[in-house]
Write a protein that holds these residues in place. Sequence first.
Motif, PDB file in Angstrom:
ATOM      1  N   UNK A 278       1.078  -0.619  -8.526  1.00 28.84           N
ATOM      2  CA  UNK A 278       0.616  -0.266  -7.178  1.00 28.84           C
ATOM      3  C   UNK A 278      -0.909  -0.196  -7.131  1.00 28.84           C
ATOM      4  N   UNK A 279      -1.516   0.332  -8.192  1.00 28.21           N
ATOM      5  CA  UNK A 279      -2.978   0.412  -8.226  1.00 28.21           C
ATOM      6  C   UNK A 279      -3.601  -0.979  -8.224  1.00 28.21           C
ATOM      7  N   UNK A 280      -3.021  -1.893  -8.985  1.00 26.17           N
ATOM      8  CA  UNK A 280      -3.537  -3.265  -9.016  1.00 26.17           C
ATOM      9  C   UNK A 280      -3.429  -3.923  -7.642  1.00 26.17           C
ATOM     10  N   UNK A 281      -2.321  -3.631  -6.960  1.00 27.63           N
ATOM     11  CA  UNK A 281      -2.137  -4.200  -5.622  1.00 27.63           C
ATOM     12  C   UNK A 281      -3.162  -3.637  -4.648  1.00 27.63           C
ATOM     13  N   UNK A 282      -3.433  -2.323  -4.746  1.00 35.29           N
ATOM     14  CA  UNK A 282      -4.446  -1.713  -3.876  1.00 35.29           C
ATOM     15  C   UNK A 282      -5.809  -2.352  -4.118  1.00 35.29           C
ATOM     16  N   UNK A 283      -6.175  -2.510  -5.387  1.00 38.60           N
ATOM     17  CA  UNK A 283      -7.458  -3.129  -5.706  1.00 38.60           C
ATOM     18  C   UNK A 283      -7.511  -4.579  -5.231  1.00 38.60           C
ATOM     19  N   UNK A 284      -6.388  -5.287  -5.340  1.00 34.98           N
ATOM     20  CA  UNK A 284      -6.350  -6.677  -4.871  1.00 34.98           C
ATOM     21  C   UNK A 284      -6.547  -6.740  -3.359  1.00 34.98           C
ATOM     22  N   UNK A 285      -5.903  -5.819  -2.637  1.00 33.09           N
ATOM     23  CA  UNK A 285      -6.062  -5.776  -1.178  1.00 33.09           C
ATOM     24  C   UNK A 285      -7.504  -5.445  -0.807  1.00 33.09           C
ATOM     25  N   UNK A 286      -8.092  -4.512  -1.534  1.00 33.44           N
ATOM     26  CA  UNK A 286      -9.490  -4.145  -1.268  1.00 33.44           C
ATOM     27  C   UNK A 286     -10.422  -5.308  -1.582  1.00 33.44           C
ATOM     28  N   UNK A 287     -10.117  -6.043  -2.649  1.00 35.53           N
ATOM     29  CA  UNK A 287     -10.945  -7.202  -2.985  1.00 35.53           C
ATOM     30  C   UNK A 287     -10.949  -8.234  -1.884  1.00 35.53           C
ATOM     31  N   UNK A 288      -9.778  -8.477  -1.285  1.00 33.87           N
ATOM     32  CA  UNK A 288      -9.685  -9.411  -0.164  1.00 33.87           C
ATOM     33  C   UNK A 288     -10.458  -8.875   1.041  1.00 33.87           C
ATOM     34  N   UNK A 289     -10.292  -7.591   1.302  1.00 31.70           N
ATOM     35  CA  UNK A 289     -10.911  -6.981   2.478  1.00 31.70           C
ATOM     36  C   UNK A 289     -12.424  -6.915   2.360  1.00 31.70           C
ATOM     37  N   UNK A 290     -12.904  -6.566   1.155  1.00 30.49           N
ATOM     38  CA  UNK A 290     -14.348  -6.396   0.954  1.00 30.49           C
ATOM     39  C   UNK A 290     -15.034  -7.726   0.682  1.00 30.49           C
TER      40      UNK A 290
END
Length: 326
Positions: A278-290
């Motif tokens: 779940x943490x990796x997915x959150x970071x991946x989503x943030x990477x796309x967003x940022x």
Amino acid sequence: MSLTGFTAPWWFLLLIAVAAVAVAYVLAQRARRKRVMRFANLELLDKVAPKTQGWIRHLPAVLIVLSLLVLTVALAGPTAEQKVPRNRATVMLVIDVSLSMEATDVAPTRLKAAQDAATQFAKNMTPGVNLGLISFAGTATVLVNPTTDRAGVVKAISDLKLAQSTATGEGIFAALQSIESFSAVVGGADGPPPARIVLMSDGKQTVPEDLYAPRGAYTAAQAAKQAQAPISSISFGTTHGSVNIEGRPQDVRVDDDSLREIAQLSGGQFYKAASADELKKVYADLGEQIGYELKDADASKPWLVIGTLVLMIGAAASLLIGQRIP
């Protein structure tokens, strides 16, 4: 193809010429029919004239006019909303290294899982984003100032060490100071680049205990809002985490409420991660967003390709059907 506008709409004036070509073709066909009807001996005409091909004989002209329409759209410079990498932004990654991060409710430990996910985040961040790193426990330490060099950030993440206490506010204030110093150097005519703080923690602030104290997390979050540096807070861990401190088990359940409030006060977003995946997915989503932003980008290439292909098909059809190019 979804269009948002055109950079040179005056090219649409060419549609007048395209319409003139279509009208000229219709008039030419009518004139040709009249000339044929003047032939006195219709019985002889049927014998010497080639068989008519019906509507298919008009296909080459239709395709050519259609290609001119599409190519005109291409010349007008159509634009479409596209996701493009940011070429200027500042992101401060703020990671909690308090002793609670030694809990094994997230295998192998919270800290190791956080290091793996943060490393992936740093490596996948788009090249134009300046990424910095801060760790905090009882105090905050700026490990890497904002930079496009990912190697230094990755190395610092792998070297994170645990320490006592949790001073979340100090971590946020350190990030704001680093952003301000970096922005003063790279501001330029367009002003400072947009900034974001990514805060990952597993527990409630302990130093100071009052979250609204001058150096508290809520006060820091309000300062982040004023500095236009929203905080994306990640609550990492579970409600059944525990660690041994001085030989005694200590409950280190995750504190979602304070991290959610930090994000809200700063104008950012709150994320929950109870496992390494779940943490990796959150970071991946943030990477796309940022790392990416939506912009009106040039979208003329598909129109140019389609127009050229239709024109070529029209020319080929003309050779096959009428043995000539119109």
